[in-house]
Motif scaffolding. Structure first.
Motif, mmCIF file in Angstrom:
data_model
loop_
_atom_site.group_PDB
_atom_site.id
_atom_site.type_symbol
_atom_site.label_atom_id
_atom_site.label_comp_id
_atom_site.label_asym_id
_atom_site.label_seq_id
_atom_site.Cartn_x
_atom_site.Cartn_y
_atom_site.Cartn_z
ATOM 1 N N UNK A 227 11.158 2.473 -0.862
ATOM 2 C CA UNK A 227 9.704 2.408 -0.914
ATOM 3 C C UNK A 227 9.159 1.000 -0.692
ATOM 4 N N UNK A 228 10.004 0.007 -0.665
ATOM 5 C CA UNK A 228 9.540 -1.385 -0.539
ATOM 6 C C UNK A 228 9.611 -1.849 0.907
ATOM 7 N N UNK A 229 10.789 -1.780 1.493
ATOM 8 C CA UNK A 229 10.983 -2.249 2.868
ATOM 9 C C UNK A 229 11.316 -1.056 3.744
ATOM 10 N N UNK A 230 10.328 -0.580 4.486
ATOM 11 C CA UNK A 230 10.537 0.564 5.365
ATOM 12 C C UNK A 230 9.736 0.393 6.638
ATOM 13 N N UNK A 231 9.667 1.442 7.446
ATOM 14 C CA UNK A 231 9.031 1.335 8.749
ATOM 15 C C UNK A 231 7.560 0.978 8.706
ATOM 16 N N UNK A 232 6.858 1.331 7.624
ATOM 17 C CA UNK A 232 5.446 1.014 7.506
ATOM 18 C C UNK A 232 5.204 -0.355 6.852
ATOM 19 N N UNK A 233 6.065 -0.730 5.915
ATOM 20 C CA UNK A 233 5.819 -1.946 5.130
ATOM 21 C C UNK A 233 6.493 -3.188 5.702
ATOM 22 N N UNK B 212 0.830 -1.208 0.000
ATOM 23 C CA UNK B 212 0.000 0.000 0.000
ATOM 24 C C UNK B 212 0.862 1.255 0.000
ATOM 25 N N UNK B 213 2.024 1.191 0.575
ATOM 26 C CA UNK B 213 2.912 2.358 0.629
ATOM 27 C C UNK B 213 3.389 2.735 -0.773
ATOM 28 N N UNK B 214 3.866 1.749 -1.524
ATOM 29 C CA UNK B 214 4.357 2.012 -2.884
ATOM 30 C C UNK B 214 3.224 2.473 -3.791
ATOM 31 N N UNK B 215 2.047 1.859 -3.627
ATOM 32 C CA UNK B 215 0.903 2.234 -4.450
ATOM 33 C C UNK B 215 0.241 3.520 -3.971
ATOM 34 N N UNK B 216 0.533 3.928 -2.750
ATOM 35 C CA UNK B 216 -0.061 5.116 -2.110
ATOM 36 C C UNK B 216 -1.592 5.044 -2.146
ATOM 37 N N UNK B 217 -2.118 3.895 -1.745
ATOM 38 C CA UNK B 217 -3.565 3.675 -1.696
ATOM 39 C C UNK B 217 -3.964 3.350 -0.260
#
Length: 489
Positions: free
Chosen positions: A235-241, A161-166
């Motif tokens: 954008x793939x592996x971060x604090x949210x994902x 969802x982070x990368x897609x910004x949805x």
């Protein structure tokens, strides 16, 4: 001596008869020669003391714990896999809690929306149970495989969802994960299934499940907060994902391990015309076991009391877990990492007590454990309300409240299903499991929504709602206290 004497003695020992059979007329008058010297001789047994004979006869009629069906257990590999899967699902449910509000805000959502993402899996888990229960065949391998697959897919959707910004892709991922959380039902049902679990093992296994529950709501938020602290290098592996990716990989290993370790139960057959009902009602026939109208009024009282207790435990735990990141951010300027640590520290503090519960709770009545846990949790809520009214909420005092709430309501939740399974016929195990699980879901959803809105509605009102829910449970316990008596263990 005739060889038929040997046969009589061997048969007596082998079959555990309490009274030896009298030798036949042919044996008493046999003229067979006895062997002496270097040859093997058979000597008439000497008369034993009366006390020793009494002890042997009493032991002959008492099965050992290994042979007693009340102490029955499945294979250790299967049992370990089920308990570990419970911890995994709890981890998957709570790992997103510490960063849920920040993740939703980043994608344009609100704190209430974050509470929705925490609670929505329970809604779709409950909806999925209806068709899944029709096709599970009374077994466990297929539903557990569905749980593993759904948790993998749902965690990946939550991560991308982070990368897609949805924003609503987070919600979609949690909905798919909700299908995975149907495993909670099957794990509970497995640990109270009369085909493989004796009646005096169910409280012990329920205590192990609650220990896994404590692991999930402490280690899950801690790991989620720790991953958030790693930062946002890509954008793939971060604090949210990262919580989603970590959960997906862990679940993949569990799915592979279940193929080798988990042994399913045999296909079910119609239960015998007996009941394991204890202290409430009388034994019923096979036909009567299946009718709702055959339940007595005390049994209905027990069902209502246990379902409400189950709902209230998860309602309060869910509301605190959703509220802590939001409240501590406003009151103490906590980041998701700090909030995750706060939740985890409270959970870790309960672990020694829950470990003690695994060992000692089988010695006590389930109703006693339920009353003790409710009292501890109620003390935590009352203390929180006093601190809020006096405006004396600091880290130490709020932490004590959280530990009391977490310990009390986790402890109380150990015995809802085990007590209910002891009070109702064996054929009702599937129904009682469903009733308790739907109560859990109801508590998780409403609790998460309440926790997300707690700061907006006012923290004193937020605690007041929880006190009202617990108060209803106390009235039910007092009303049906005598009917809640059941076998220990």
């Amino acid at each position: 001596m005739s060889t038929s004497v040997l046969s009589t003695v061997v048969d007596y020992v082998a079959h555990g008869e309490s009274v030896p059979q009298r030798p036949s007329w042919a044996v008493l008058h046999s003229n067979a020669p006895t062997l002496d010297g270097s040859s093997l001789s058979v000597v008439q047994p000497t008369e034993e003391p009366a006390e020793q004979i009494e002890l042997q006869e009493s032991l002959a009629g008492t099965p050992s714990p290994e042979d007693d069906p009340e102490f029955r257990l499945p294979s250790m590999g299967s049992l370990a896999m089920v308990i570990a899967t419970n911890a995994l699902l709890q981890f998957g449910f709570f790992v997103t809690v510490s960063s849920a509000a920040q993740y939703a805000e980043y994608l344009g959502g609100s704190a209430v929306f974050s509470g929705l993402t925490i609670g929505i899996p329970a809604v779709f888990s409950g909806l999925t149970l209806i068709p899944l229960a029709r096709y599970d065949g009374g077994r466990y391998s297929f539903p557990l495989t569905i749980s593993y697959l759904a948790l993998i897919v749902g965690s990946i959707l939550h991560a991308v969802a982070y990368k897609a910004h949805l924003l609503y892709l987070i919600l979609m991922g949690r909905i798919v994960s909700g299908i995975a959380f149907t495993g909670f039902l099957y794990i509970k049902r497995y640990c109270s299934d009369p085909r493989i679990i004796g009646i005096r093992r169910r409280t012990t296994l329920a205590s192990w499940l609650v220990l896994g529950q404590a692991f999930g709501f402490s280690v899950g938020p801690f790991v989620g907060g720790l991953l958030y602290k790693f930062g946002f290098s890509n954008d793939i592996f971060n604090g949210y994902t990262s919580p989603g990716w970590v959960t997906a990989v862990l679940t993949l290993f569990f799915m592979a391990g279940s193929v080798y370790l988990f042994k399913d139960v045999p296909k079910p057959t119609r239960p015998p015309s007996t009941s394991n009902s204890v202290e409430v009602g009388t034994p019923v026939t096979q036909e009567e076991e299946l009718g709702l109208h055959q339940l007595t009024l005390p049994q209905w009282g027990v069902i209502l009391s246990m379902c409400w207790s189950s709902m209230s435990c998860f309602f309060i735990l869910g509301s605190w877990e959703a509220n802590i990141p939001i409240f501590t951010a406003a009151a103490f300027n906590y980041t998701p990492y700090a909030a995750g640590n706060f939740i985890a520290l409270g959970g870790i503090a309960t672990v020694p007590f829950l470990l003690a519960s695994v060992r000692y709770s089988p010695r006590f009545q389930d109703r006693t454990t339920l009353a003790l846990g409710s009292a501890i949790g109620l003390a935590g809520l009352a203390l929180a309300l006093i601190l809020l009214a006096a405006e004396r909420v600091v880290f130490g005092s709020f932490y004590v409240c959280w530990v009391l709430v977490a310990l009390g309501f986790n402890l109380a939740s150990t015995c809802t299903l085990s007590l209910l399974s002891k009070q109702l016929p064996n054929a009702w195990n599937g129904r009682t499991s469903l009733a308790i699980q739907y109560s859990n879901y109801c508590g998780r959803v409403t609790g998460a929504l309440l926790g997300g809105a707690g700061v907006q509605m006012g923290m004193k009102n937020y605690i007041g709602v929880q006190l009202g829910v617990v108060g209803v449970g106390v009235l039910l316990h007092l009303t049906f206290w005598k009917q809640l008596k059941a076998k220990t263990g």
